[in-house]
Scaffold this motif. Structure first.
Motif, short mmCIF file in Angstrom:
data_model
loop_
_atom_site.label_atom_id
_atom_site.label_comp_id
_atom_site.label_asym_id
_atom_site.label_seq_id
_atom_site.Cartn_x
_atom_site.Cartn_y
_atom_site.Cartn_z
N PRO A 1 0.83 -1.21 0.00
CA PRO A 1 0.00 0.00 0.00
C PRO A 1 0.86 1.25 0.00
CG PRO A 1 0.02 -1.01 2.17
CD PRO A 1 0.71 -1.97 1.24
N PRO A 2 0.35 2.35 -0.56
CA PRO A 2 1.14 3.59 -0.58
C PRO A 2 1.42 4.10 0.82
CG PRO A 2 -0.96 3.85 -1.78
CD PRO A 2 -0.95 2.49 -1.22
N SER A 3 2.61 4.63 1.00
CA SER A 3 3.03 5.14 2.31
C SER A 3 2.46 6.52 2.56
CB SER A 3 4.55 5.19 2.39
OG SER A 3 5.05 6.06 1.40
N THR A 4 2.23 6.81 3.84
CA THR A 4 1.73 8.12 4.25
C THR A 4 2.57 8.64 5.40
OG1 THR A 4 0.14 7.08 5.76
CG2 THR A 4 -0.64 7.63 3.54
N ARG A 5 2.58 9.95 5.53
CA ARG A 5 3.32 10.56 6.64
C ARG A 5 2.48 10.48 7.92
NH1 ARG A 5 3.33 16.77 4.69
NH2 ARG A 5 3.79 15.72 2.72
N ILE B 1 -7.87 9.14 1.71
CA ILE B 1 -6.62 8.36 1.71
C ILE B 1 -6.84 7.01 1.03
CG2 ILE B 1 -4.94 7.22 3.22
CD1 ILE B 1 -4.53 10.18 3.14
N TYR B 2 -8.07 6.51 1.08
CA TYR B 2 -8.39 5.23 0.43
C TYR B 2 -8.14 5.30 -1.08
CZ TYR B 2 -11.27 1.34 -1.27
OH TYR B 2 -11.72 0.20 -1.90
N LEU B 3 -8.25 6.49 -1.69
CA LEU B 3 -8.07 6.64 -3.13
C LEU B 3 -6.60 6.73 -3.53
CD1 LEU B 3 -10.86 9.25 -3.90
CD2 LEU B 3 -10.97 6.79 -4.22
N SER B 4 -5.69 6.69 -2.55
CA SER B 4 -4.27 6.77 -2.88
C SER B 4 -3.84 5.50 -3.61
CB SER B 4 -3.44 6.95 -1.61
OG SER B 4 -2.09 7.10 -1.94
N GLY C 1 -2.87 9.75 -14.79
CA GLY C 1 -1.91 9.94 -13.70
C GLY C 1 -2.26 9.07 -12.52
N ARG C 2 -1.22 8.76 -11.72
CA ARG C 2 -1.42 7.93 -10.53
C ARG C 2 -1.55 8.83 -9.31
NH1 ARG C 2 -0.90 2.72 -9.64
NH2 ARG C 2 0.14 2.37 -11.63
N LEU C 3 -2.67 8.72 -8.61
CA LEU C 3 -2.96 9.59 -7.47
C LEU C 3 -2.13 9.18 -6.27
CD1 LEU C 3 -6.84 9.85 -7.68
CD2 LEU C 3 -5.17 11.42 -8.61
N HIS C 4 -1.62 10.17 -5.58
CA HIS C 4 -0.96 9.95 -4.29
C HIS C 4 -1.61 10.90 -3.28
CE1 HIS C 4 2.02 9.18 -1.25
NE2 HIS C 4 2.26 10.48 -1.16
#
Length: 677
Positions: free
Chosen positions: A165-169, A227-230, A246-249
């Motif tokens: 999964p994409p990382s978050t701060r 954040i779920y859409l990341s 484009g890829r959403l972050h």
């Protein structure tokens, strides 16, 4: 009260205004009770179960009620009564033909059949998970499978589920703003709002020209949905252009407005917490003392009884004090007050007895403590003796360095504890001696003269122990001072040695560098001197030859002019001059090709000759010097070149190339010289 007639002819009175059940279990229990009494028909049971929208088996499992449809074989004789009963129970009559048989005035007033119960009460859903009729929700640990999200102007494709999964701060406090990166270049603010409106109400969108934006939501929980859409890939319409995908972050963003609102909420909660604590403190605060009653003979008699009771004495004495301070004492009440003061005085004797018992307990506790401390001190003495024995030469040599260090540390620690315990014990004994001396001073002079032998023996033993403890302390301090001195000397020596060694190393390195520089300079000077001498000699020889040739030419011209010699004489003169020049050159070369000075030069000539023999096309002086430097690092290129110039019959110099590519190369010509000779 209503009367219900059944097929069996039994008349049962039921108060339908009182029989009203708000939940499913009570209704089923009532149905079971009526069934056991044979007052419940199969039509009524079926109506109840169908009204609650689940089969009889489910009803049996919920309420643990077994309703067998075969046993409910009685028919309804009075439909009006049963309709009234079902309306009062909060159910529409089921299985009865026709419309509602009873008007609303007979049933519970204001009842809505569509709500399944009375107005104002929330209807019960029997299919909630707690009742066991529906399966429980899936566990949260199961990975969520993301699906494709279709919007009006774009489509969101999920990322590969096998990827992490994409990382978050770290989430800032009170975060309502998210950072959205990786947007398509052609994405507009309306498209972004259309995508993220599904997460919640958007209060502001700040879009940048560099394919990212900040979105602020109305509530904090909407950020989690965003954040779920990341990780989703966003594609505008059906276009495959790079600018339309484009890829959403999506990540948490820090915003001052969010932090300010969070701080306001925290302050509000803190105020509420303070208010709650104040209310709790006010509730738990002890009540104010009860007001003191006014004096009367009856109250005085009751107070006198309380003063004789130990448990109520403190409360009664305060009342007595307030009465006396108020001025209630007069001639009529003096006797009553005197008796109460007398009972207060009698309480002094009880207090003294209680104090004596407490003092006795304290003395016993002191004695027990002193005995226990003495036992501890003896054990400390034994431990210190063990450490002292282990530090003697016989046992000390067999321990390793680390073991010796640990034993020494343990010994010091145990000695410090032993000294502290002995000081505490000596302090207790001094206090006892001081108390004994005070008692002796209070006694008569005859008692002072009588000294108990046991007291003297105890004092002597205490002085002996004090002397031993002081001696042990002195020894410990001496050892510590010696160890500190040794450590300081070692540190000082090591630091001095290190600094001296470093200085010596630096000096040696500088001296070596200077010596090498001097040697190279001396070699260069010697080479230059020899070159200058050779150049001077060559110049003098050439000048002498020029003079001789000039004189010869003058002489030949004069002879030609006077005598008119033939052409052959002039040729002979030219041959003689050429022979003289060649002879001079040979003399110069012989001077150059002097004998070898040392064995080192012979070795160098052998190595150079083998090197040049391997290189038949020759080699420049730098190449030759780099090879020779691997064998002798102190040799220089000038020294090698001078050695080659001194042996022209073995080595010759040739020029190759033109212009900038001109290069001097040395070749081995010893084999050619042997052939010519």
């Amino acid at each position: 009260m209503c009367s219900v007639m059944l097929t069996s002819g039994e008349s049962v009175g039921v108060n339908y205004s009182a029989v009203f059940f708000c939940d499913l279990g009570m209704c089923l229990k009532e149905a079971s009770r009526l069934q056991k009494r044979n007052l419940f028909s199969d039509t009524l049971a079926g109506g109840i179960l169908s009204r609650f929208a689940f089969p009889p088996a489910a009803a049996d499992g919920l309420g643990s009620i077994a309703i067998d449809a075969t046993q409910l074989n009685m028919s309804v004789t009075d439909p009006t009564a049963w309709a009234t009963a079902m309306n009062n129970l909060g159910m529409v009559p089921v299985g009865l033909p026709g419309q509602q048989l009873v008007s609303d005035s007979i049933c519970v007033p204001g009842f809505d059949p569509g709500l399944n119960m009375m107005t104002g009460i929330t209807p019960i859903n029997p299919m909630i998970p707690g009742l066991g009729l529906v399966p429980p929700p899936p566990p949260t640990e199961v990975a969520v499978v993301k699906e494709i999200i279709h919007c009006k102007s774009c489509t969101l494709f999920p990322q590969n589920p096998n990827l992490p999964p994409p990382s978050t701060r770290e989430r800032p406090p009170g975060c309502k703003t998210v950072f959205v990166g990786g947007l398509p270049e052609n994405a507009t603010e309306e498209i972004i709002q259309e995508v993220f409106e599904q997460c919640g109400d958007i209060t502001a969108i700040r879009k940048s020209k560099k394919n990212f934006c900040h979105i602020r939501f109305a509530e904090e929980f909407m950020v989690d949905k965003a954040i779920y859409l990341s990780g989703y890939r966003m594609r505008l319409g059906s276009s495959t252009d790079k600018k339309d995908s484009g890829r959403l972050h999506v990540d948490f963003a820090q915003a001052r407005d969010d932090f300010y609102e969070w701080e306001c909420k925290q302050r509000m909660r803190a105020r509420e917490e303070r208010h709650r604590r104040k209310l709790e403190e006010d509730r738990l605060r002890p009540p104010s003392p009860p007001p003191i009653m006014h004096y009367s003979e009856h109250e005085a008699a009751l107070l006198a009884e309380k003063l004789k009771d130990d448990s109520k004495f403190s409360e009664a004495i305060t009342v007595l004090l307030s009465w006396i301070e108020r001025g209630e004492v007069n001639r009529r009440s003096a006797n009553h007050f005197y008796s109460m003061v007398q009972s207060a005085n009698s309480h002094v004797r009880r207090l003294m007895n209680e104090k004596a018992t407490h003092e006795q307990e304290m003395e016993e506790a002191k004695e027990n403590f002193k005995n226990a401390l003495t036992g501890i001190l003896t054990q400390f003495e034994q431990i210190v003796a063990v450490f002292n024995a282990s530090t003697r030469q016989k046992a000390w040599d067999h321990f390793s360095k680390a073991q010796r260090k640990n034993i020494d540390i343990w010994r010091k620690h145990s000695e410090e504890l032993r000294n502290a315990q002995s000081e505490q014990l000596m302090g207790i004994r001094r206090e006892e001696e001081m108390e004994m001396s005070d008692d002796e001073n209070c006694d008569s002079p005859t008692k002072k003269m009588r000294v108990d032998e046991s007291a003297l023996a105890a004092q002597a033993y205490a002085l002996k122990e004090e002397n031993d403890s002081l001696r042990w302390q002195l020894d410990a301090y001496r050892n510590e001072v010696e160890l500190l001195k040794q450590e300081k000397e070692q540190l000082f020596r090591t630091e001095e040695n290190l600094t001296k060694d470093q200085q010596v190393q630096f000096l040696q390195q500088t001296m070596q560098g200077m010596q090498q520089q001097l040697l190279t300079i001396q070699e260069e000077l010697n080479n230059k001197k020899s070159e200058l001498e050779q150049a001077k000699e060559e110049q003098s020889h050439t000048q002498a030859l020029l003079k001789v040739l000039q004189e010869q030419l003058k002489g030949t011209k004069e002879l030609v002019e006077t005598n008119g010699h033939s052409h052959e004489d002039t040729n002979e003169i030219n041959v003689l001059t050429v022979a003289l020049v060649n002879q001079d050159r040979e003399n110069n070369t012989e001077k150059r090709s002097q004998g070898l000075k040392s064995e080192k030069e012979a070795l160098l000539i052998g190595i150079i000759s083998t090197f040049l023999h391997v290189h038949p096309f020759g080699a420049n002086i730098e190449y030759l010097w780099s090879y020779m430097q691997q064998l002798d690092s102190k040799i220089s290129a000038n020294e090698i070149e001078m050695l080659l110039m001194r042996l022209p019959r073995m080595f010759k110099q040739e020029f190759t190339g033109v212009g900038a590519t001109l290069e001097k190369r040395w070749k081995l010509c010893a084999f050619e010289g042997i052939k010519t000779t």
